[in-house]
Design an enzyme around this catalytic site. Sequence first.
Site, mmCIF file in Angstrom:
data_model
loop_
_atom_site.group_PDB
_atom_site.id
_atom_site.type_symbol
_atom_site.label_atom_id
_atom_site.label_comp_id
_atom_site.label_asym_id
_atom_site.label_seq_id
_atom_site.Cartn_x
_atom_site.Cartn_y
_atom_site.Cartn_z
ATOM 1 N N ASP A 83 -33.177 52.330 40.112
ATOM 2 C CA ASP A 83 -33.073 51.910 39.191
ATOM 3 C C ASP A 83 -33.673 50.041 38.874
ATOM 4 O O ASP A 83 -33.896 49.792 37.861
ATOM 5 C CB ASP A 83 -31.595 50.905 39.044
ATOM 6 C CG ASP A 83 -30.640 52.776 38.348
ATOM 7 O OD1 ASP A 83 -30.804 53.210 37.442
ATOM 8 O OD2 ASP A 83 -29.299 52.775 38.672
ATOM 9 N N ARG A 84 -33.824 49.516 39.968
ATOM 10 C CA ARG A 84 -34.199 48.593 40.698
ATOM 11 C C ARG A 84 -36.184 48.423 40.954
ATOM 12 O O ARG A 84 -35.614 48.878 42.601
ATOM 13 C CB ARG A 84 -33.691 47.161 41.102
ATOM 14 C CG ARG A 84 -31.817 47.366 40.265
ATOM 15 C CD ARG A 84 -30.398 47.424 41.372
ATOM 16 N NE ARG A 84 -30.788 47.567 42.934
ATOM 17 C CZ ARG A 84 -30.105 48.405 42.623
ATOM 18 N NH1 ARG A 84 -29.220 49.229 41.531
ATOM 19 N NH2 ARG A 84 -29.890 49.642 43.581
ATOM 20 N N ARG A 133 -17.048 47.386 31.378
ATOM 21 C CA ARG A 133 -17.100 49.110 32.830
ATOM 22 C C ARG A 133 -16.477 48.992 33.784
ATOM 23 O O ARG A 133 -16.801 48.014 34.250
ATOM 24 C CB ARG A 133 -18.607 49.494 32.656
ATOM 25 C CG ARG A 133 -18.488 50.641 33.925
ATOM 26 C CD ARG A 133 -20.342 50.782 34.024
ATOM 27 N NE ARG A 133 -20.383 51.983 35.289
ATOM 28 C CZ ARG A 133 -21.072 52.905 35.614
ATOM 29 N NH1 ARG A 133 -22.855 52.010 34.735
ATOM 30 N NH2 ARG A 133 -21.488 53.128 36.329
ATOM 31 N N ASP A 138 -13.677 55.958 29.427
ATOM 32 C CA ASP A 138 -14.544 56.150 30.706
ATOM 33 C C ASP A 138 -15.303 57.220 30.547
ATOM 34 O O ASP A 138 -14.657 58.107 30.502
ATOM 35 C CB ASP A 138 -14.333 54.746 31.927
ATOM 36 C CG ASP A 138 -15.667 54.736 32.317
ATOM 37 O OD1 ASP A 138 -16.885 54.761 32.377
ATOM 38 O OD2 ASP A 138 -15.218 53.491 33.147
ATOM 39 N N ARG A 198 -22.582 62.760 31.245
ATOM 40 C CA ARG A 198 -22.662 62.260 30.358
ATOM 41 C C ARG A 198 -23.333 63.501 29.288
ATOM 42 O O ARG A 198 -24.738 63.357 28.840
ATOM 43 C CB ARG A 198 -23.480 61.133 30.326
ATOM 44 C CG ARG A 198 -23.067 60.103 31.624
ATOM 45 C CD ARG A 198 -23.924 58.868 32.410
ATOM 46 N NE ARG A 198 -23.452 58.059 33.027
ATOM 47 C CZ ARG A 198 -24.141 56.971 33.892
ATOM 48 N NH1 ARG A 198 -25.661 57.330 33.620
ATOM 49 N NH2 ARG A 198 -23.290 56.179 34.312
ATOM 50 N N TYR A 253 -25.712 55.780 28.415
ATOM 51 C CA TYR A 253 -25.281 54.626 27.777
ATOM 52 C C TYR A 253 -25.344 54.991 26.627
ATOM 53 O O TYR A 253 -25.418 55.481 25.973
ATOM 54 C CB TYR A 253 -26.014 53.487 28.293
ATOM 55 C CG TYR A 253 -26.105 53.289 29.872
ATOM 56 C CD1 TYR A 253 -25.688 54.017 30.940
ATOM 57 C CD2 TYR A 253 -26.163 52.263 30.087
ATOM 58 C CE1 TYR A 253 -25.091 53.768 31.948
ATOM 59 C CE2 TYR A 253 -26.374 51.460 31.996
ATOM 60 C CZ TYR A 253 -25.643 52.602 32.780
ATOM 61 O OH TYR A 253 -25.697 52.309 34.061
#
EC number: 3.2.1.18
Length: 451
Positions: free
Chosen positions: A131-132, A273, A306, A353, A388
Amino acid sequence: MNPNQKIITIGSMSLTIATVCFLMQIAILATNVTLHFRQNEESIPAYNQTTPCKPIIIERNIKYRNWSKPQCQITGFAPFSKDNSIRLSAGGGIWVTREPYVSCDPSKCYQFALGQGTTLDHNHSNGTIHDRTPHRTLLMNELGVPFHLGTRQVCIAWSRSSCHDGKAWLHVCVTGDDRNATASFIYNGMLVDSIGSWSQNILRTQESECVCINGTCTVVMTDGSASGKADTRILFIREGKIVHISPLSGSAQHIEECSCYPKSYPNVRCVCRDNWKGSNRPVKLDINMADYSIDSSYVCSGLVGDTPRNDDSSSSSNCRDPNNERGNPGVKGWAFDIGDDVWMGRTISKDSRSGYETFRVISGWATANSKSQTNRQVIVDNNNWSGYSGIFSVESKSCINRCFYVELIRGRPQENRVWWTTNSIVVFCGTSGTYGTGSWPDGANINFMPL
């Protein structure tokens, strides 16, 4: 007089008369010229006089957005846009992205995503499940235009939000060390303000559009544990400058990745969330733009939004508290109120997901554990991956419409044949008309894709 004297006298007189006539003609000519120029000067307006050359600036009557119109009444959602970026990536030249969203200025909609600093067909795409990184940037294109190599990189960011106040774009861009990140506030293309991490634990923001009303924009930011107590603050920004910060108040226990929308001036409403305790999708987060007050609770619908979550027969919500049902980890999503009812979207799978559906829950905004569902639509069938999702608002001539996007993730961790993780996007908007059925998955054959 002798003849010679007469001749001289007559000649002298003739010369004198000729000279006088000549002078009179000159005087008449001079008088005519003078009168001519005086007449022209009187007829020429003053603005024709010689002045320095300056550019003429025509100012448009640009106003801040106030979102004062009512919400559109809808029967469901109709297809709007799909970028097919992963299918196109098979030919190269398309960015590796994730965490997309959509936001609009008063005349046009744009799609955003966090790029990984590489295209899919390049070796740098290996490991883009993370992610980062310092290479991640905010990408911005017109809606429906895949993120090609000519795409604008708006800022450096691994978390961000964007919104248009009616005059210019505001981008909130978070990057840096997990324990000491920086949020930069970029307005109209210029860095105006910044704020550092306040809890030294992954400062992060909405991953979808913020909301601006009468020139003031609000964005929800969290710093702290992703699976425990964290410090959420609501920032108010005017033309890029932070003007106020409010702490979270109300019954919400954990807030991340809010999907926000304007609601009955001066209010902004968000659904977020809870990555800690609840699958009942906090948060009815109510933000008052006039006095900076905050309240929070949970969506009342017993059909919770969720993922992961319990089966619908055993899921619950009491409107005030997290339901303590499979609260961790969670996924970004959305919902919005329409009277006492609630429209919402969620994955079809309760465990992963995959798939995506929307529906309306009768009294789902006002009555605890409401489970009466209507107007269900399948957006992505359960045999395909989603990810998402979030909301964005579009103002028409008479009302404010609600639209949503769904991230269609491909690659790792679910598809280990390849080394990369990326997404495409599908977008739907509210409609008061009729509509059909279908499924709009990403559609890329993983066997055709670069490794």
